[in-house]
Structures are given as structure tokens and as C-alpha cells.
Write a protein that holds these residues in place. Structure first.
Motif, PDB file in Angstrom:
ATOM      1  N   VAL A 113       0.793  -1.323  -0.012  1.00 48.52           N
ATOM      2  CA  VAL A 113       0.052   0.159   0.123  1.00 48.52           C
ATOM      3  C   VAL A 113       0.714   1.317  -0.066  1.00 48.52           C
ATOM      4  O   VAL A 113       0.471   2.357  -0.699  1.00 48.52           O
ATOM      5  CB  VAL A 113      -1.043  -0.103   1.087  1.00 48.52           C
ATOM      6  CG1 VAL A 113      -1.743   1.344   1.482  1.00 48.52           C
ATOM      7  CG2 VAL A 113      -1.998  -1.161   1.044  1.00 48.52           C
ATOM      8  N   GLU A 146      11.547  -3.460   5.714  1.00 49.90           N
ATOM      9  CA  GLU A 146      12.190  -4.500   5.091  1.00 49.90           C
ATOM     10  C   GLU A 146      13.439  -4.020   4.179  1.00 49.90           C
ATOM     11  O   GLU A 146      13.021  -2.818   3.799  1.00 49.90           O
ATOM     12  CB  GLU A 146      11.232  -5.218   4.282  1.00 49.90           C
ATOM     13  CG  GLU A 146      10.185  -6.087   5.068  1.00 49.90           C
ATOM     14  CD  GLU A 146       9.148  -6.688   4.038  1.00 49.90           C
ATOM     15  OE1 GLU A 146       9.435  -7.669   3.478  1.00 49.90           O
ATOM     16  OE2 GLU A 146       8.059  -6.171   4.218  1.00 49.90           O
ATOM     17  N   ARG A 172       5.053 -14.008   6.505  1.00 52.03           N
ATOM     18  CA  ARG A 172       4.628 -12.743   6.197  1.00 52.03           C
ATOM     19  C   ARG A 172       5.423 -12.002   5.188  1.00 52.03           C
ATOM     20  O   ARG A 172       4.950 -11.302   4.169  1.00 52.03           O
ATOM     21  CB  ARG A 172       4.548 -11.967   7.411  1.00 52.03           C
ATOM     22  CG  ARG A 172       3.786 -10.379   7.207  1.00 52.03           C
ATOM     23  CD  ARG A 172       2.584 -10.096   7.171  1.00 52.03           C
ATOM     24  NE  ARG A 172       2.265  -8.776   6.540  1.00 52.03           N
ATOM     25  CZ  ARG A 172       1.063  -8.385   6.222  1.00 52.03           C
ATOM     26  NH1 ARG A 172       0.086  -9.260   6.374  1.00 52.03           N
ATOM     27  NH2 ARG A 172       0.904  -7.241   5.761  1.00 52.03           N
ATOM     28  N   GLU A 174      -3.207  -2.151   5.920  1.00 51.92           N
ATOM     29  CA  GLU A 174      -3.617  -2.967   6.974  1.00 51.92           C
ATOM     30  C   GLU A 174      -3.435  -2.297   8.509  1.00 51.92           C
ATOM     31  O   GLU A 174      -4.037  -2.686   9.189  1.00 51.92           O
ATOM     32  CB  GLU A 174      -2.900  -4.386   6.949  1.00 51.92           C
ATOM     33  CG  GLU A 174      -3.537  -5.007   5.927  1.00 51.92           C
ATOM     34  CD  GLU A 174      -2.772  -6.473   5.882  1.00 51.92           C
ATOM     35  OE1 GLU A 174      -1.669  -6.708   6.615  1.00 51.92           O
ATOM     36  OE2 GLU A 174      -3.358  -7.304   5.103  1.00 51.92           O
ATOM     37  N   LYS A 207      -5.544 -19.147  -3.331  1.00 49.69           N
ATOM     38  CA  LYS A 207      -4.545 -19.236  -4.720  1.00 49.69           C
ATOM     39  C   LYS A 207      -3.818 -20.263  -4.350  1.00 49.69           C
ATOM     40  O   LYS A 207      -3.369 -20.796  -3.350  1.00 49.69           O
ATOM     41  CB  LYS A 207      -3.640 -17.909  -4.562  1.00 49.69           C
ATOM     42  CG  LYS A 207      -4.589 -16.676  -4.323  1.00 49.69           C
ATOM     43  CD  LYS A 207      -3.569 -15.508  -4.769  1.00 49.69           C
ATOM     44  CE  LYS A 207      -2.691 -15.694  -3.364  1.00 49.69           C
ATOM     45  NZ  LYS A 207      -3.221 -14.997  -2.429  1.00 49.69           N
TER      46      LYS A 207
HETATM   47  C1  LIG Z   1       0.552 -15.101   2.295  1.00 48.73           C
HETATM   48  C2  LIG Z   1      -0.272 -13.987   2.168  1.00 48.73           C
HETATM   49  C3  LIG Z   1      -1.247 -14.133   1.044  1.00 48.73           C
HETATM   50  C4  LIG Z   1      -2.098 -13.011   0.949  1.00 48.73           C
HETATM   51  N1  LIG Z   1      -3.114 -13.211   0.004  1.00 48.73           N
HETATM   52  C5  LIG Z   1      -4.042 -11.977  -0.247  1.00 48.73           C
HETATM   53  C6  LIG Z   1      -4.849 -12.236  -1.166  1.00 48.73           C
HETATM   54  O1  LIG Z   1      -5.283 -13.247  -1.892  1.00 48.73           O
HETATM   55  N2  LIG Z   1      -5.749 -11.044  -1.422  1.00 48.73           N
HETATM   56  C7  LIG Z   1      -5.570  -9.954  -0.646  1.00 48.73           C
HETATM   57  O2  LIG Z   1      -6.301  -9.151  -0.951  1.00 48.73           O
HETATM   58  N3  LIG Z   1      -4.715  -9.919   0.469  1.00 48.73           N
HETATM   59  C8  LIG Z   1      -3.976 -10.819   0.428  1.00 48.73           C
HETATM   60  N4  LIG Z   1      -2.801 -10.943   1.517  1.00 48.73           N
HETATM   61  C9  LIG Z   1      -2.826  -9.640   2.418  1.00 48.73           C
HETATM   62  C10 LIG Z   1      -1.992  -8.506   1.516  1.00 48.73           C
HETATM   63  O3  LIG Z   1      -0.676  -9.055   1.280  1.00 48.73           O
HETATM   64  C11 LIG Z   1      -1.955  -7.144   2.465  1.00 48.73           C
HETATM   65  O4  LIG Z   1      -3.364  -6.831   2.718  1.00 48.73           O
HETATM   66  C12 LIG Z   1      -1.268  -6.191   1.812  1.00 48.73           C
HETATM   67  O5  LIG Z   1      -0.048  -6.478   1.854  1.00 48.73           O
HETATM   68  C13 LIG Z   1      -1.346  -4.895   3.004  1.00 48.73           C
HETATM   69  O6  LIG Z   1      -0.447  -3.912   2.270  1.00 48.73           O
HETATM   70  P1  LIG Z   1       0.117  -2.959   3.617  1.00 48.73           P
HETATM   71  O7  LIG Z   1       1.160  -1.969   2.587  1.00 48.73           O
HETATM   72  O8  LIG Z   1      -0.845  -2.217   4.444  1.00 48.73           O
HETATM   73  O9  LIG Z   1       1.253  -3.993   4.111  1.00 48.73           O
HETATM   74  P2  LIG Z   1       2.411  -4.489   4.028  1.00 48.73           P
HETATM   75  O10 LIG Z   1       2.253  -5.055   2.773  1.00 48.73           O
HETATM   76  O11 LIG Z   1       2.622  -5.645   5.067  1.00 48.73           O
HETATM   77  O12 LIG Z   1       3.548  -3.569   4.095  1.00 48.73           O
HETATM   78  C14 LIG Z   1       3.979  -2.894   5.353  1.00 48.73           C
HETATM   79  C15 LIG Z   1       5.444  -2.590   5.222  1.00 48.73           C
HETATM   80  O13 LIG Z   1       5.553  -1.648   6.402  1.00 48.73           O
HETATM   81  C16 LIG Z   1       6.958  -1.991   6.970  1.00 48.73           C
HETATM   82  N5  LIG Z   1       7.061  -1.592   8.302  1.00 48.73           N
HETATM   83  C17 LIG Z   1       6.483  -2.005   9.318  1.00 48.73           C
HETATM   84  N6  LIG Z   1       6.569  -1.119  10.418  1.00 48.73           N
HETATM   85  C18 LIG Z   1       7.472  -0.416  10.126  1.00 48.73           C
HETATM   86  C19 LIG Z   1       8.207   0.860  10.571  1.00 48.73           C
HETATM   87  N7  LIG Z   1       8.251   1.230  11.969  1.00 48.73           N
HETATM   88  N8  LIG Z   1       8.968   1.625   9.709  1.00 48.73           N
HETATM   89  C20 LIG Z   1       9.313   1.325   8.502  1.00 48.73           C
HETATM   90  N9  LIG Z   1       8.541   0.305   7.914  1.00 48.73           N
HETATM   91  C21 LIG Z   1       7.720  -0.641   8.536  1.00 48.73           C
HETATM   92  C22 LIG Z   1       6.865  -3.749   6.903  1.00 48.73           C
HETATM   93  O14 LIG Z   1       8.178  -4.177   7.157  1.00 48.73           O
HETATM   94  C23 LIG Z   1       6.156  -3.988   5.533  1.00 48.73           C
HETATM   95  O15 LIG Z   1       7.383  -4.102   4.730  1.00 48.73           O
HETATM   96  C24 LIG Z   1      -1.914 -11.877   1.701  1.00 48.73           C
HETATM   97  C25 LIG Z   1      -0.997 -11.840   2.650  1.00 48.73           C
HETATM   98  C26 LIG Z   1      -0.079 -12.889   2.904  1.00 48.73           C
HETATM   99  C27 LIG Z   1       0.939 -12.820   4.018  1.00 48.73           C
END
Ligand SMILES: Cc1cc2nc3c(=O)[nH]c(=O)nc-3n(C[C@H](O)[C@H](O)[C@H](O)COP(=O)(O)OP(=O)(O)OC[C@H]3O[C@@H](n4cnc5c(N)ncnc54)[C@H](O)[C@@H]3O)c2cc1C
Ligand code: SRM
Ligand code: SF4
Ligand code: FES
Lengths: 114, 848
Positions: B13, B38, B126, B283, B328
Motif C-alpha cells: 500500500v 524490510e 509474512r 492494514e 490461490k
Molecule cells: C501469504 C499472504 C497471502 C495473501 N493473500 C492475499 C490475497 O489473496 N488477497 C488480498 O487481498 N490480500 C492478501 N494478502 C494480504 C495483503 O498482502 C495485504 O493486505 C497487503 O500487503 C497490505 O499492504 P500494506 O502495505 O498495508 O502492508 P504490508 O504489505 O505488510 O507492508 C507494510 C510494510 O511496512 C513495514 N513496516 C512496518 N513497520 C515499520 C516501521 N516502523 N518503519 C518502517 N517500515 C515499517 C513492513 O516491514 C512492511 O514492509 C496476503 C498476505 C499474505 C502474507
């Protein structure tokens, strides 16, 4: 050209010959931009000239044709089709343009505004 | 000075936010720093499991952001957020102040507080780093000598747990799934579906235990032992926790920002926290109190924040967020969508359970059985792609028939235009159909211009289905009015000597044509020597740009591009262009094609501008037509110490020879004076590179959306031979290519490929070369400048007005603002705000 014509004021915009078949022109009537089209069969239609998708006043410059028999103009900007009869957008039900009363009176093209 | 946006988290995101900012913040109001925990570039977490199934880190990587305004600092998490000072501090001690801060920290896996959970070989699922560690442990377990199965306990039988279990299988371990709820995937699937799902999962060699919890993990002779709440002990080489997620909201908590009842940084419908300079998306955000564990809502939040940061009014509509899911990679089909549990008042359920075939399908419909509300599919989820977008729409058929074996087959045509085909990226059927109509003719093109299909991929079957439905893959018909391809129409028109569209549509088509077929016919008529393109009925066939011999811009004004053959221009010529631009208040820019574009001309100004240009010896550069654009040149032997031939002279000659030639798509050329290739000739439709002995001719190159290097067609030929072969090549292309098919795509689709092309245009295997050459000779002979053609014809000239009844009145909707000293279109007050809908980038198909 239209069923209900009473109560309208008719504004002459150009000679009928000025309209090319299957092409539009724009007119400015009482500050309103109107796109006027002459079809292949000689009928004349008028809808709003402003393309609601892009905001540009360009519908008169689109390609005229039909979609499943419905006469349409394709907006020259992003190509959505607008029905020349009622102004609705065939590609996006949420969007439409106004339609205007139009007639040909003694070789003059006229727009009727309320 | 640009303001500073700091994004915490470089996940899916966060990445989407940055690319949305790039798309929208064209004036660069913001400079962006992304701080990621990461150490890797952003990747597709949704496809994480593919990492154990053959995909590499590069395969999963999201489009790289290469932009001087964006700085990435990876492998360095933010540890402190100081709201008063508007400052963040990272683990390595870097301090950054911000004007706006966006938290996109995602979630952390939830690990139940059982004793032993921190033992070596206990993992979460994750990140790519997690998977690397899991792979290593699995490999060590498999390599361990001694008898017995190598196994893994997966804690959690939800969507992610089953994915993790499948990954364990692929790594050579026997998975045992432990789920506390009475069935697998309790959130998505109902009881009936759960029972079938269990048996299907077990058939995949995965053991399942439902209704029990893991209560402790211990060690025994180098392996792990998981003790369950019913006393059973499972031994395992590794344990993977996949028991849910918790919003990563510790930064917010640490600085007193409000969090939701169940965690997550509390934000309003605009994704803003209680601190007006801080936003949260994805999230980690609790949108009006609720967190979302899927990527689609996160993407929508990213678009909203990008819009808001640029002064827009977008906001989220939580009720419209799509929570559909499809499993999937498991080898087991499971999908649930909409109101899968029939929670809506009065909802009815229609179930078809086929234990023999191993399928279970349920549709949830409204109380009058007219509207689809949701459903569950187990065993065969092939209908998911069609059913999910139908949620909320009237049922196109009897619900039982829709899911019964051998019942009605629903295709893309059953869906309304407003149906969302790609829920991850909020792309509707209407948008896809438009993109297809504009030339996105395969899944790859649809992906790149709409973003549909670029996340979870579950909509891909539907994209194919739509292409077929739009007549793309099965038929090459130009449109609904003709059942012919462009090449067939060319044959018909040339063969029967047809001269007008009316004749053609009456004899070979239906209706009155449209914006697809008319320009095609116009182009064919022009290639066959139809006189001025605005003569008679032909005028009504031309695309807007051709109709006005200029390129329409987004506010309805036009750009004017005079031809500058080979990019060579005299100082006097430059001065004329400068004067014209100054006198008409036009924005000027050097184009990527070695010439000058003047933007912002109103339609009634075009003839006056052309008059000035034509009087000074310029002519139309056909920037508007599907025709020759430019022949780019390098300076060559006239000046360059390496040049071996006069590349400028050659470029000028070629540009003048092929100017105005109408074709299926635009085509471009380049001539370089030596192999250093400064004119980038190999990225052109035909490119010429000088050699000691003559010229090399390359064909089928392309820049743009799908770059391709041109292939060498002939080598070391002299000028006459070169021109002869280019003549044949271009005419052959014009006669046989499809609508909007550049030479690169044409060549790639050609049976026999380059060898066949060489046979036809060099060896004359079809015996058509004399004909092709004659056609080109006729073109060269009959060429006339189109601008001059209008200036000399009062009937054409009178069309160049904004208003037929007020020829001197300019369009009042057009206005300009000044940017960097030049006029650009003023932003429209009602410019639509696109929420959740990606802003078109480059849109290869739409703006032509
Ligand atoms: C195995 C798996 C399968 C999935 N399948 C689906 C699916 O089929 N359909 C679907 O809609 N969703 C799926 N998801 C969920 C989807 O991946 C997440 O909804 C999405 O990645 C959320 O994006 P995000 O950017 O909010 O969080 P993330 O992608 O988790 O990114 C957050 C990032 O912030 C970083 N971070 C955290 N704290 C800090 C900090 N203090 N400083 C700097 N960086 C930080 C983390 O390291 C991470 O890299 C799946 C997830 C997994 C694990
Ligand atoms: C003006 C210019 C950008 C600039 O400021 O430099 C430009 C502007 C447009 N390009 Fe381009 N392209 C321009 C050079 C290029 C180049 C570079 C080049 O030619 O060396 C490319 C990549 C090379 C190539 O084409 O192989 C390029 C690849 C595209 C594409 C993608 C084509 C593809 O095959 O993928 C499109 C879309 C299309 O044609 O469908 C496009 C379409 C457009 C359109 C026509 C889109 C539109 O309808 O609004 C733009 C309108 C021009 C106008 O209004 O005057 N433009 N465009 C360049 C004009 C060059 C010229 O003098 O004629
Ligand atoms: S391609 Fe060769 S001749 Fe042309 S400018 Fe470059 S180095 Fe000089
Ligand atoms: S629905 Fe997920 S990529 Fe389209």
C-alpha cells in the motif's frame, strides 16, 4: 423534429447546408454550448457540447455513427459514446448530456430553448 | 519549494501511494521519502506463496519507482514519531522532519501466546525474509539423515494457513493444519463448504485438525513437539504460525494517537488520523474503527490520500469495499464473495452440493430471489470470476441453473458495465471494454493500461473472456459494423474499386459505422490515393485529430507541429516558429521526435497559424495522423568525426518521401551516421544505420509501451536499393496489418516472421513487389500539404470555428494559467476525482 415544441423560443444557428452529413458543429445559443449533428438520413439532432468526462467543449467534433443501431457520437477525448437522441452515455450509465429541441425550418437549422 | 511527505512502510500500500502520487502530482508539489523496515524493494505480498513455487524475488517485485523526487531508505525502520516536532527517527538514528506523514506499516502476524513459540524453527509467514528462513529450515529438515516423514505444523486453517500449508508441501514436508474453529476458512466458508473443503485439502496430502488449539510447543531430540488442547502431540520439523494478523500500530500508540478498539491507527473516511498531518493506510489503519486484511481496500485508501494531499476531495466508502476472497495456489478451488454467510435480512440460500464431483456451490440471493448478494464455491471456483462482479446486480438467470452442473454458462456478456471485474484495483467492465476498444488487445496490454489483473490475478480469466467477447482473440473484425479485419477491408476496397464509406457499408457492412471502422476506412481510402483527406464524405470518417489536422488536447485546444524533416532547421525557420508561438500565445516544447510542438491553439486560430507557417515554407508534420511521424537523424558525416555517411541528408530524403503516407498506425524512422547509433534507429519502425559500404536497414522496432529492437532486414545496400526495399516494406505493412498495429506487433504476429518478410519484400516471393513499388510511386507523386489544402479551399476553411453561429467567438470554457513562464490549461473546477480508480498512466490505448 420534436414532439413538444410549444413554449420554445427558436434560435436560428446556420443554414442546413452548413451541416455535413455525419459530422457535428457547435453553436453558442444564449450562452449554452450545443453540438448539432446531421445524420446520413438528413435528420438533425442536438445535444450539449461539453464532454462531461473531460470537461472540454468538444462533442461536436467527434465521430458520428451508430452502436447497435443507436445513433451516437464518440467523444474525441476518451471515446465514450453519447446517444444523439437522448444524450445518455452508452459507456457509463452515470453520465449524460442535455438534449435540445432542434428543427429545420426553410433550410435554417433552429434550436428551441424554453 | 516542494513539501516533504514521509511514508513509513514500503509494503504494497505504501508503494501504491507513491505511484499514485507520481501519477497525480505532475507539478511536483511533494518530495517523498519512503522509510521501510524490510530491506527489499516493494513486492507483491499477495503472491508471496509463489516464492516457494518457482517465482523469484524479481518476479514478485512491484514496478520500480525511479524518480528523483522519491527517496527510498530501506532496511531502517522508524522507531520514534515526534508529532510536536513533526519528526521521525529511524533505528539507525536518521531524523527526518515532515510536512505530512503517512503510516503504511501493514500488519504483524498474530502469534498466540503459547509456551515455546520462540523456539528455533518456529516461524511466521509474512515476508520474503520469513520465507527464506522457512526454506532454509525445510531444506535442513529434508537433508537430515534418519527415517520418518519430515513434517510441519501450521497453526491456523484460514486463507493464509492453507497457503502456508501448501507451501510446506512444496518444500517437501507433510503439513498438519491445526484450526481452532470447527471448520477450515471459517471466515469465508459456511459449514457445508467447510466439510467439502476439508476432504479436498486432505486429498492434497495435508492433515487437518479442526476445533483444537495448539497449547504448547516443546523440543524433543532435535525436533519440535506441538501439544494440542485435546492432549494430542504432533511432532514437527518446523512450526508456522498463521493464525491471523494484528495491525502494526505501535508508532501511533507510542505517540498517543488514537487507535481502534481492536487495534489499528484510527482514521476517518479520508484516512486522516486525529493529527491533521498524519494519515494511515492499508492494514495498519482502522478506517472508522475497522481494519481490513486485504489489499484492495488498502489501494483505495492510497488513492484517497494521494488525492487529498493534492487538494482533492476524495474519501472512502467503507460500505462498498469488496471483501471477496479466492484461495490461490492450493490445488483446491475455494472462493467466497459478497454476503457469503447470508447475513442480509431475508436473504435466501441456493445450494448445489455434488459430493461425487466434489463441488459445493452456494448463492445467496435477496428475498425476492432477484439480486445476487454473495456466495461460496468449493471444489470448482471457475465461476467466481463471473459471479463476483454480479454481486448487487439483478440475476441474469435462474440461480440454481447458474451453479448446477451443466447449467447456464455465464460469460462476460452477462455483466453490466458497472460490474467490478478487478476488485483489487477497482476496474469495471466498462473501463476494460473501453481499453479494449482503444487497442489494448491482449491481457498484458489491459494490465498495463488499467492495472486490472496486476494484484491477486483472480480476475485474469475474466479479462480473457472479455477480450473474446469483444471479438479480440477470436475475430479480427474491426467493429460491430464489419465482420472483416483491416487487411480484408483493404482487399475489398482496392479490389472492388470502392471510393466511399457509404458504398462500402451498404455492400459489406451494417449500420452507419463508428469511431473504430470509420478512421480505418479513411486510412485505406487515403492509401489508395483518395485526394485531400477532408474531401467530400471522407471528411466525416476522420478521427478528430485528422479532421482538424492538429492534435486535440485535454481542454479542447489543439497542438500544431510543423514538419522539420530530419530535425534539420535553419535559424530563420526557428525564428518564424518562435514568432508564431509568441503572437498566438502558444506553449512551445521540443518534442521527443526532434521538432517543435506548439500547444493551446483554439480551433479558429488554426488556419491563421498555418498560414503564417505555410508562407514561411513549413507544412503539416502529421503529428495527428496514423502516418509517418518523423525520421530522426544524428548529425552524421557532415560534422561528426565518426560519421561514415550523410545521415541527415538521408533522413531528410526519407521523411520527404514518406510524409503524409496513411497507415494502420503511426510509423517512425531514424537514420544514424555510424554504428554508435545516436539516432536510436533501432527503436523505430524502420531504421537505417550507415556502414562503410552503404546502409543497413532494420525493421519492426518500437519505443513506447512495449519497446522492441528492430531486426536487420538487409545489409550494406546502396541508396536506391534501400529506398526500394523500404517502399515495399511500408506498402506491404499498409495492406496487411491490423487496425492500430505498429510494425513491431505486425512483424511479431507474421507467420514465418522476419524470414517470410524478407522473402516477400526482398526476394519477391509473392510477385507483388512491382505493385507495391507502383503504389508508393503514386503516393510520392500525389503528395500535397494538407494544411495548404485547407487554406486554399473556402468550404473547408469555414469549418474552423468554435461556433457555427458565432465564428469570431472563442470557446469560453477554455482558459489558461501560467506555468514556468508559459500557458497551460487551467484546471477545471469540476475535474472528476477518481477514487480507487487508478489514474491512467500513459494509457497506451486511450489517448490516441
Ligand atoms: C501469504 C499472504 C497471502 C495473501 N493473500 C492475499 C490475497 O489473496 N488477497 C488480498 O487481498 N490480500 C492478501 N494478502 C494480504 C495483503 O498482502 C495485504 O493486505 C497487503 O500487503 C497490505 O499492504 P500494506 O502495505 O498495508 O502492508 P504490508 O504489505 O505488510 O507492508 C507494510 C510494510 O511496512 C513495514 N513496516 C512496518 N513497520 C515499520 C516501521 N516502523 N518503519 C518502517 N517500515 C515499517 C513492513 O516491514 C512492511 O514492509 C496476503 C498476505 C499474505 C502474507
Ligand atoms: C509531443 C510528443 C511528446 C513530447 O513532448 O516530446 C508526443 C505526444 C503524444 N504522443 Fe507520443 N509523443 C512524442 C514522441 C513519442 C516517442 C518518441 C519518438 O518518437 O522518438 C514515442 C516512443 C517511440 C515510438 O513510438 O515507438 C512515443 C510513443 C507514443 C505512444 C506509444 C506507441 C506504442 O507503440 O506503444 C502513443 C500512443 C499511441 O500512439 O497509441 C503516443 C501518443 C501520443 C499522443 C498523440 C497522445 C494524444 O493523442 O494526445 C501525444 C499527442 C501529441 C500532440 O498533441 O502534439 N506516443 N511518442 C512527441 C512528439 C514527437 C513528434 O515530433 O512527433
Ligand atoms: S551515430 Fe555515429 S555519426 Fe551519428 S552522431 Fe553518433 S557517433 Fe556521430
Ligand atoms: S481482482 Fe485481484 S488482480 Fe484483479
Amino acid at each position: 423534429m420534436t414532439a413538444v415544441e410549444t413554449g420554445l423560443t427558436w434560435h436560428t444557428v446556420c443554414a442546413f447546408d452548413r451541416l455535413q452529413p455525419e459530422r457535428g458543429v457547435a453553436a453558442l445559443v444564449d450562452g449554452v454550448q450545443i453540438a448539432i449533428f446531421r445524420l446520413h438520413d438528413g435528420s438533425v439532432h442536438a445535444i450539449g457540447n461539453v464532454d462531461p468526462i473531460s470537461g472540454a467543449a468538444v462533442l461536436s467534433r467527434g465521430i458520428v455513427g451508430d452502436r447497435g443501431g443507436v445513433p451516437v457520437v464518440a467523444s474525441p477525448i476518451y471515446k465514450q459514446a453519447f446517444c444523439l437522441v437522448d444524450g445518455r452515455c452508452l459507456d457509463d450509465p452515470a453520465v449524460s448530456v442535455a438534449r435540445f429541441a432542434v428543427r429545420v425550418d426553410d433550410h435554417r437549422v433552429q434550436i428551441g430553448l424554453p | 519549494m516542494a513539501r516533504h511527505l514521509v511514508v513509513v512502510g514500503n509494503g504494497m500500500v505504501g508503494h501504491r501511494l507513491v505511484s499514485a502520487m507520481q501519477d497525480r502530482d505532475l507539478d511536483r508539489h511533494w518530495r517523498i521519502t519512503v522509510l521501510g523496515e524490510e530491506s527489499r524493494l516493494a513486492y507483491d505480498r499477495v503472491a508471496l506463496s509463489a516464492y516457494v513455487d518457482g517465482s523469484s524475488e524479481e518476479d514478485l517485485r512491484l514496478p520500480e519507482i525511479d524518480d528523483p523526487q522519491v527517496e527510498l531508505r530501506l532496511g531502517d525502520p522508524v522507531v520514534t514519531l515526534d508529532r510536536d516536532a513533526r519528526r521521525v527517527v529511524t533505528a539507525s538514528g536518521v531524523e527526518l522532519t515532515y510536512d505530512a506523514l503517512v503510516l503504511a506499516t501493514g500488519s504483524v502476524p498474530f502469534v498466540p501466546p503459547v509456551p515455546g513459540r520462540d523456539l528455533p524453527n518456529c516461524f511466521v509467514y509474512r515476508t520474503l525474509d520469513d520465507l527464506d528462513a522457512i526454506k532454509e529450515a525445510a531444506a535442513a529438515a529434508v537433508a537430515r539423515p534418519g527415517p520418518g516423514r519430515r513434517s510441519a505444523v501450521v497453526v491456523g486453517g484460514g486463507l493464509l494457513g492453507l497457503e502456508a500449508a501448501r507451501a510446506m508441501r512444496l518444500l517437501g514436508l507433510s503439513p498438519q493444519v491445526v484450526e481452532i474453529a470447527p471448520r477450515l476458512m471459517p471466515v469465508q466458508v459456511d459449514e457445508g463448504g467447510g466439510a467439502l473443503l476439508r476432504s479436498l485439502v486432505e486429498k492434497q496430502d495435508m492433515a487437518v485438525r479442526c476445533g483444537v488449539a495448539v497449547s504448547a510447543i516443546g523440543e524433543d531430540r532435535g525436533r519440535l513437539v506441538a501439544t494440542l488442547s485435546d492432549g494430542v502431540e504432533l511432532d514437527a520439523d518446523l512450526v508456522v504460525f498463521s493464525a491471523g494478523i494484528r495491525a502494526a500500530d505501535s508508532l501511533a500508540r507510542g505517540c498517543g494517537l488514537a487507535v481502534g478498539e481492536r487495534g489499528g491507527v484510527l482514521v476517518d473516511a479520508t484516512c486522516r488520523t486525529r493529527d491533521e498531518n498524519i494519515w494511515a493506510i492499508g492494514e495498519c489503519a482502522a478506517l472508522e474503527g475497522r481494519t481490513y486484511g486485504l489489499v484492495a481496500p488498502g489501494y483505495a485508501m492510497a488513492e484517497v490520500v494521494a488525492d487529498r494531499l493534492l487538494g482533492g476531495q476524495a474519501s472512502m466508502q467503507p460500505s462498498e469495499l469488496d471483501m471477496s476472497t479466492k484461495l490461490k495456489l492450493l490445488g483446491v478451488d475455494v472462493a467466497s464473495f459478497g454476503d457469503a454467510h447470508a447475513a442480509t435480512d431475508g436473504a435466501l440460500e441456493v445450494v448445489v452440493n455434488d459430493p461425487v464431483a466434489g463441488t459445493y456451490s452456494k448463492l445467496v440471493v435477496s428475498d425476492d430471489a432477484r439480486t445476487l448478494l454473495g456466495g461460496v464455491l468449493v471444489g470448482d471456483a471457475s465461476k467466481y470470476a463471473t459471479l463476483r462482479p454480479l454481486v448487487g446486480s439483478p440475476l441474469p438467470a435462474d440461480p440454481v441453473a447458474m451453479i448446477a452442473p451443466g447449467g447456464v454458462e455465464l460469460g462476460a456478456d452477462a455483466l453490466p458495465d458497472s460490474a467490478q471485474i478487478c476488485s483489487c484495483n477497482a476496474v469495471t467492465k466498462g473501463a476494460l471494454v473501453r481499453a479494449i476498444g482503444d487497442g489494448a488487445h491482449d491481457v498484458a496490454a489491459l494490465k498495463s493500461c488499467t492495472r486490472a489483473g496486476t494484484s491477486c490475478g483472480s480476475c485474469l480469466p475474466m479479462l480473457k473472456n472479455l477480450l473474446v467477447q469483444q471479438g479480440v482473440e477470436v475475430s479480427k473484425s474491426v467493429c460491430e459494423h464489419f465482420a472483416h479485419s483491416r487487411a480484408e477491408l483493404f482487399q475489398i476496397i482496392a479490389g472492388a474499386g470502392i471510393r466511399t464509406f457509404s458504398e462500402l457499408v451498404a455492400s459489406h457492412g451494417t449500420g452507419r459505422g463508428c469511431d473504430l471502422c470509420k478512421p480505418v476506412v479513411a486510412s485505406i481510402l487515403a492509401s489508395l490515393g483518395g485526394g485531400h483527406i477532408l474531401d467530400g464524405e471522407q471528411a466525416a470518417l476522420q478521427d478528430t485529430n485528422d479532421h482538424f489536422l492538429a492534435n486535440m488536447q485535454r481542454n479542447g485546444t489543439y497542438s500544431v507541429v510543423p514538419r522539420i524533416p530530419g530535425g534539420e532547421i535553419t535559424p530563420a525557420g526557428l525564428i518564424v516558429i518562435g514568432e508564431v508561438a509568441r503572437d498566438f500565445g502558444l506553449y512551445t516544447k521540443i518534442t521527443g521526435g526532434q521538432r517543435i510542438d506548439m500547444f493551446g491553439a483554439r480551433v479558429e486560430q488554426l488556419p491563421q497559424i498555418w498560414k503564417r507557417l505555410v508562407d514561411a515554407g513549413f507544412e503539416s508534420g502529421h503529428a495527428y495522423g496514423k502516418s509517418l511521424r518523423t525520421v530522426k537523424s544524428c548529425v552524421g558525416s557532415s560534422w561528426c568525426r565518426y560519421g561514415v555517411q550523410d545521415s541527415v541528408g538521408m533522413a531528410v530524403m526519407l521523411e520527404l518521401r514518406y510524409r503524409g503516407l496513411r497507415s494502420p498506425h503511426k510509423f517512425k524512422s531514424g537514420v544514424s551516421g555510424c554504428a554508435r547509433e545516436c539516432a536510436e534507429a533501432r527503436s523505430k519502425d524502420f531504421g537505417v544505420i550507415a556502414t562503410e559500404n552503404g546502409w543497413n536497414l532494420y525493421v519492426g522496432g518500437n519505443g513506447g509501451a512495449n519497446p522492441r529492437h528492430a531486426d536487420l532486414l538487409v545489409q550494406d545496400v546502396d541508396t536506391d536499393e534501400l529506398v526500394r526495399i523500404i517502399d515495399r516494406f511500408l506498402m506491404f505493412y499498409i495492406r496487411t496489418a491490423d487496425r492500430l498495429q505498429r510494425t513491431a506487433a505486425w512483424l511479431q504476429a507474421m507467420e514465418g516472421g522476419l524470414d517470410h518478410l524478407r522473402e516477400v519484400v526482398v526476394e519477391d516471393s509473392l510477385g507483388i513487389c512491382a505493385d507495391l513499388e507502383a503504389a508508393m510511386a503514386a503516393h510520392v507523386e500525389n503528395y500535397a500539404d494538407e494544411w495548404r489544402g485547407v487554406l486554399e479551399d473556402p468550404a473547408k476553411l469555414e469549418r474552423y470555428v468554435s461556433f457555427v453561429n458565432a465564428p469570431d467567438t472563442p470557446d469560453p470554457t477554455i482558459s489558461f494559467v501560467t506555468e514556468r513562464g508559459q500557458p497551460i490549461p487551467a484546471p477545471q473546477p469540476g475535474d472528476p476525482v477518481l477514487v480507487g480508480t487508478p489514474v491512467p498512466i500513459g494509457m497506451p490505448g486511450v489517448r490516441r
